[in-house]
Design an enzyme around this catalytic site. Structure first.
Site, PDB file in Angstrom:
ATOM      1  N   TRP A  75       5.421   2.542  -0.102  1.00  0.00           N
ATOM      2  CA  TRP A  75       5.604   2.702  -1.551  1.00  0.00           C
ATOM      3  C   TRP A  75       4.360   2.337  -2.358  1.00  0.00           C
ATOM      4  O   TRP A  75       4.357   2.477  -3.581  1.00  0.00           O
ATOM      5  CB  TRP A  75       6.767   1.818  -2.032  1.00  0.00           C
ATOM      6  N   ALA A  76       3.347   1.817  -1.683  1.00  0.00           N
ATOM      7  CA  ALA A  76       2.155   1.398  -2.438  1.00  0.00           C
ATOM      8  C   ALA A  76       1.552   2.606  -3.140  1.00  0.00           C
ATOM      9  O   ALA A  76       1.515   3.705  -2.590  1.00  0.00           O
ATOM     10  CB  ALA A  76       1.142   0.753  -1.507  1.00  0.00           C
ATOM     11  N   ARG A 124      -2.541  -9.638 -13.686  1.00  0.00           N
ATOM     12  CA  ARG A 124      -1.137  -9.248 -13.806  1.00  0.00           C
ATOM     13  C   ARG A 124      -0.248 -10.268 -14.502  1.00  0.00           C
ATOM     14  O   ARG A 124       0.645  -9.891 -15.262  1.00  0.00           O
ATOM     15  CB  ARG A 124      -0.559  -9.016 -12.413  1.00  0.00           C
ATOM     16  N   GLY A 168      -3.772   1.611  -4.316  1.00  0.00           N
ATOM     17  CA  GLY A 168      -4.767   1.791  -3.284  1.00  0.00           C
ATOM     18  C   GLY A 168      -5.104   0.560  -2.490  1.00  0.00           C
ATOM     19  O   GLY A 168      -4.379  -0.432  -2.501  1.00  0.00           O
ATOM     20  N   HIS A 170       7.663  -8.046  -7.683  1.00  0.00           N
ATOM     21  CA  HIS A 170       6.768  -7.113  -6.994  1.00  0.00           C
ATOM     22  C   HIS A 170       6.240  -7.655  -5.678  1.00  0.00           C
ATOM     23  O   HIS A 170       6.185  -6.928  -4.684  1.00  0.00           O
ATOM     24  CB  HIS A 170       5.591  -6.815  -7.931  1.00  0.00           C
ATOM     25  N   HIS A 221       5.460  -7.402 -11.446  1.00  0.00           N
ATOM     26  CA  HIS A 221       4.582  -6.326 -11.909  1.00  0.00           C
ATOM     27  C   HIS A 221       4.887  -6.066 -13.376  1.00  0.00           C
ATOM     28  O   HIS A 221       6.049  -5.956 -13.767  1.00  0.00           O
ATOM     29  CB  HIS A 221       4.790  -5.053 -11.086  1.00  0.00           C
ATOM     30  N   GLU A 260      -8.869  -1.367 -11.014  1.00  0.00           N
ATOM     31  CA  GLU A 260      -7.582  -1.824 -11.541  1.00  0.00           C
ATOM     32  C   GLU A 260      -7.773  -3.186 -12.201  1.00  0.00           C
ATOM     33  O   GLU A 260      -8.855  -3.777 -12.119  1.00  0.00           O
ATOM     34  CB  GLU A 260      -6.542  -1.917 -10.420  1.00  0.00           C
ATOM     35  N   GLY A 302       5.347  -2.066   8.738  1.00  0.00           N
ATOM     36  CA  GLY A 302       4.468  -1.739   7.612  1.00  0.00           C
ATOM     37  C   GLY A 302       3.027  -1.862   8.067  1.00  0.00           C
ATOM     38  O   GLY A 302       2.732  -1.884   9.273  1.00  0.00           O
ATOM     39  N   ILE A 303       2.124  -2.009   7.099  1.00  0.00           N
ATOM     40  CA  ILE A 303       0.700  -2.060   7.484  1.00  0.00           C
ATOM     41  C   ILE A 303       0.414  -3.269   8.375  1.00  0.00           C
ATOM     42  O   ILE A 303      -0.385  -3.174   9.325  1.00  0.00           O
ATOM     43  CB  ILE A 303      -0.223  -2.054   6.247  1.00  0.00           C
ATOM     44  N   ALA A 304       1.076  -4.401   8.111  1.00  0.00           N
ATOM     45  CA  ALA A 304       0.778  -5.609   8.883  1.00  0.00           C
ATOM     46  C   ALA A 304       1.299  -5.467  10.311  1.00  0.00           C
ATOM     47  O   ALA A 304       0.578  -5.740  11.282  1.00  0.00           O
ATOM     48  CB  ALA A 304       1.398  -6.823   8.196  1.00  0.00           C
ATOM     49  N   SER A 359      -3.219  -6.464  -1.202  1.00  0.00           N
ATOM     50  CA  SER A 359      -2.152  -6.817  -0.273  1.00  0.00           C
ATOM     51  C   SER A 359      -2.221  -5.963   0.994  1.00  0.00           C
ATOM     52  O   SER A 359      -2.054  -6.475   2.113  1.00  0.00           O
ATOM     53  CB  SER A 359      -0.829  -6.639  -0.992  1.00  0.00           C
ATOM     54  N   ARG A 372      -1.776 -12.559  -7.091  1.00  0.00           N
ATOM     55  CA  ARG A 372      -2.499 -11.594  -6.268  1.00  0.00           C
ATOM     56  C   ARG A 372      -3.282 -10.617  -7.124  1.00  0.00           C
ATOM     57  O   ARG A 372      -2.757 -10.054  -8.085  1.00  0.00           O
ATOM     58  CB  ARG A 372      -1.495 -10.819  -5.411  1.00  0.00           C
TER      59      ARG A 372
END
Ligand SMILES: Cc1cc2nc3c(=O)[nH]c(=O)nc-3n(C[C@H](O)[C@H](O)[C@H](O)COP(=O)(O)OP(=O)(O)OC[C@H]3O[C@@H](n4cnc5c(N)ncnc54)[C@H](O)[C@@H]3O)c2cc1C
Length: 493
Positions: free
Chosen positions: A44-45, A269, A48, A326, A226, A113, A11-13, A366, A361
């Site tokens: 799946w994000a 949230r 943004g 989530h 979420h 957001e 993933g991004i990390a 994230s 969060r």
């Protein structure tokens, strides 16, 4: 197989770590279960990537993150996220990796957001993660890193520290990857709950593997639910819809958020998730999309939502919603370079507990966290990379099929127990019951797993252990804070 830096997850990390370490000259191997960009949470994000808005005082963003985290977050870590992460978005994600975020005449099209006090979120329609994940994989492919797709890390190996992992492929072959540094970037824990926005396979492997290797794990009670997943079909209705004016209403069409928080639908949230959860006890909460239909080109700006909604929902604008697991705010405790408390082990992204998220969060932070700590860990691991020691560990092969339904049945049990007792609202009795049941389940899975090497069974073992870590932390912490809500405790009286 031997490598200087082993990265588990893409993933991004994981991608940020691997690209940075390879660019710094390290010999890098990425082992990932994923075989497509859709297999990661990153892919799946929707909403943004937050980053400091032009001319914005960094303190404003820092305060937003700390406030969403219920005052539990680590100020140094949040400062790093905001100052360094914002630069990394521009210099790494945009310039080096080539992610094409949406623009308008003035530059990036920034949106807002829940919990953000200004417009500061970069996006690509409502499918930001897909754009980010694809660009990262492209860049990873251009680097010198070796990528083993469809491979699962099932155990960490090594004495007095971690020296790599035992890895299994889908054909039943297993082998040891000896590594000078091992970076866990395995993402979320959605399968521990079942009712989740995460893609299948999010079993918290990194958290479990690190805990089994003796690493410190913390803040696992802070599981973010979420507030607006589809109540029947489970997919996520992004926070950005509320940012564009979508309203939360009860069965009578009456808004219920203004009575709960001054920011109404854009409250943090945990506040919105609790309100939706409680509204659903007496009926059904709906997301009313009509204001968004009026103010946007809905199909173009929110293609993911548009594709997933039925004709009837698109016509009425009313979509039934419920909270859904989530994000895990806690995880493997790491320092500013992603180093865990065990030698030569790192954790990044959702697997890690950097201290950024505290008890909850803030939306769209994230991806930013995975990027910031991924680059740091990649840099640090490459600088300290050394030849791995030889590991004395048998590379077992699979031995024996699972009886039909064994793993599914145990997962069902785990998920029911977790949702009922360690979901959005928790009681001491419920948590005690869950702990006893999970301990039994752990024993059953362990005895079955003995001598067998099957990634599905290992995923179940990991998910049960993560469930236990969540429940134990939730039992210990009697304070309702952020996304950890205890009722029937002194804090609630
Ligand atoms: C529907 C949805 C919408 C979201 N929207 C946003 C948003 O708008 N903004 C935001 O900031 N965050 C968002 N998030 C959260 C964010 O996407 C994740 O927290 C983040 O992408 C996690 O990145 P990661 O690299 O840590 O893990 P992931 O992206 O989940 O990657 C984990 C990787 O590890 C691999 N893996 C797992 N176990 C093993 C194993 N044992 N062996 C080998 N490989 C393994 C997986 O195959 C995958 O490649 C969203 C999450 C979801 C689910």
């Amino acid at each position: 197989m031997r490598t200087e830096v082993l990265v588990v997850g893409s993933g991004i990390a994981g991608c940020s770590t691997a690209i940075r370490a390879a660019n710094r000259g390290a010999d890098v191997t990425v082992v990932t279960e994923a075989t497509s960009p859709d297999d990661t949470n990153t892919g799946w994000a929707q909403g943004g990537v937050a980053r400091r808005a032009p001319d914005e005082d960094a303190e404003v963003f820092i305060d937003d993150v700390l406030e969403a985290g219920g005052g539990v977050g680590d100020e140094d870590a949040v400062e790093r996220l905001v100052r360094e992460g914002s630069r990394a978005v521009d210099e790494f994600l945009v310039e080096e990796v080539g992610v094409g975020f949406d623009t308008n005449g003035d530059g990036f099209d920034l949106v807002r957001e829940g919990g953000h006090s200004t417009d500061r979120i970069l996006h690509d329609g409502d499918a930001t993660g897909r754009a980010v994940q694809r660009a990262l994989l492209r860049r990873l492919g251009e680097s010198d890193a070796r990528v083993l797709e469809g491979h699962t890390a099932v155990e960490l190996v090594g004495d007095r520290g971690v020296d790599g992992a035992l890895v299994a492929d889908t054909d039943g072959e297993a082998f040891v990857v000896e590594a000078g540094a091992t970076v866990l970037a395995t993402g979320g824990v959605g399968d521990v709950y079942g009712r989740t926005t995460n893609p299948e396979g999010a079993t918290g492997d990194g958290v479990a593997l690190a805990a089994l290797a003796g690493a410190e794990v913390s803040d696992t009670e802070y599981v973010q639910f979420h507030p607006t997943a589809h109540a029947e079909r489970g997919f996520l209705l992004s926070e950005a819809l509320r940012g564009e004016g979508a309203l939360l209403v009860n069965e009578d069409g009456k808004r219920f958020m203004p009575d709960r928080h001054e920011d109404a639908e854009l409250a943090p949230r945990d506040v919105v998730a609790t309100a939706v959860h409680e509204t659903n006890r007496d009926g059904q909460a709906y997301l009313d999309l009509s204001p968004v239909f009026d103010s946007t080109e809905f199909a173009e700006e929110f293609p993911t939502a548009y594709d997933n909604l039925t004709d009837e929902e698109l016509e009425s604008g009313r979509v039934p919603v419920a909270p859904s697991e989530h994000f895990l705010c806690g995880g493997v405790v790491v320092d500013e370079n992603g180093r865990a408390s065990v030698e030569r082990l790192y954790a990044v992204g959702e697997t890690a507990c950097t201290g950024v998220h505290g008890a909850n969060r803030l939306a769209s932070t994230s991806l930013l966290e995975g990027l910031t700590w991924g680059l740091r860990a990649g840099e640090h691991a490459a600088e300290n990379a050394h030849e791995p020691p030889a590991v004395d560990r048998e590379s077992d092969a699979f031995n024996g099929e699972m009886p039909d339904g064994f793993v599914d049945a145990k997962f069902d049990r785990l998920q029911n127990v977790m949702w009922e007792n360690a979901g959005p609202v928790r009681t001491e009795d419920g948590l005690r019951e869950a702990r006893a049941e999970l301990q039994r389940l752990r024993g059953e899975v362990k005895s079955y797993a003995r001598g067998r090497l099957d990634p599905e069974l290992y995923a179940l073992r990991n998910a049960v252990l993560v469930g236990l870590l969540i429940v134990e932390a939730a039992l210990e912490n009697e304070e309702t804070v952020g996304c950890h809500r205890r009722v029937g405790t002194p804090a609630e009286d």
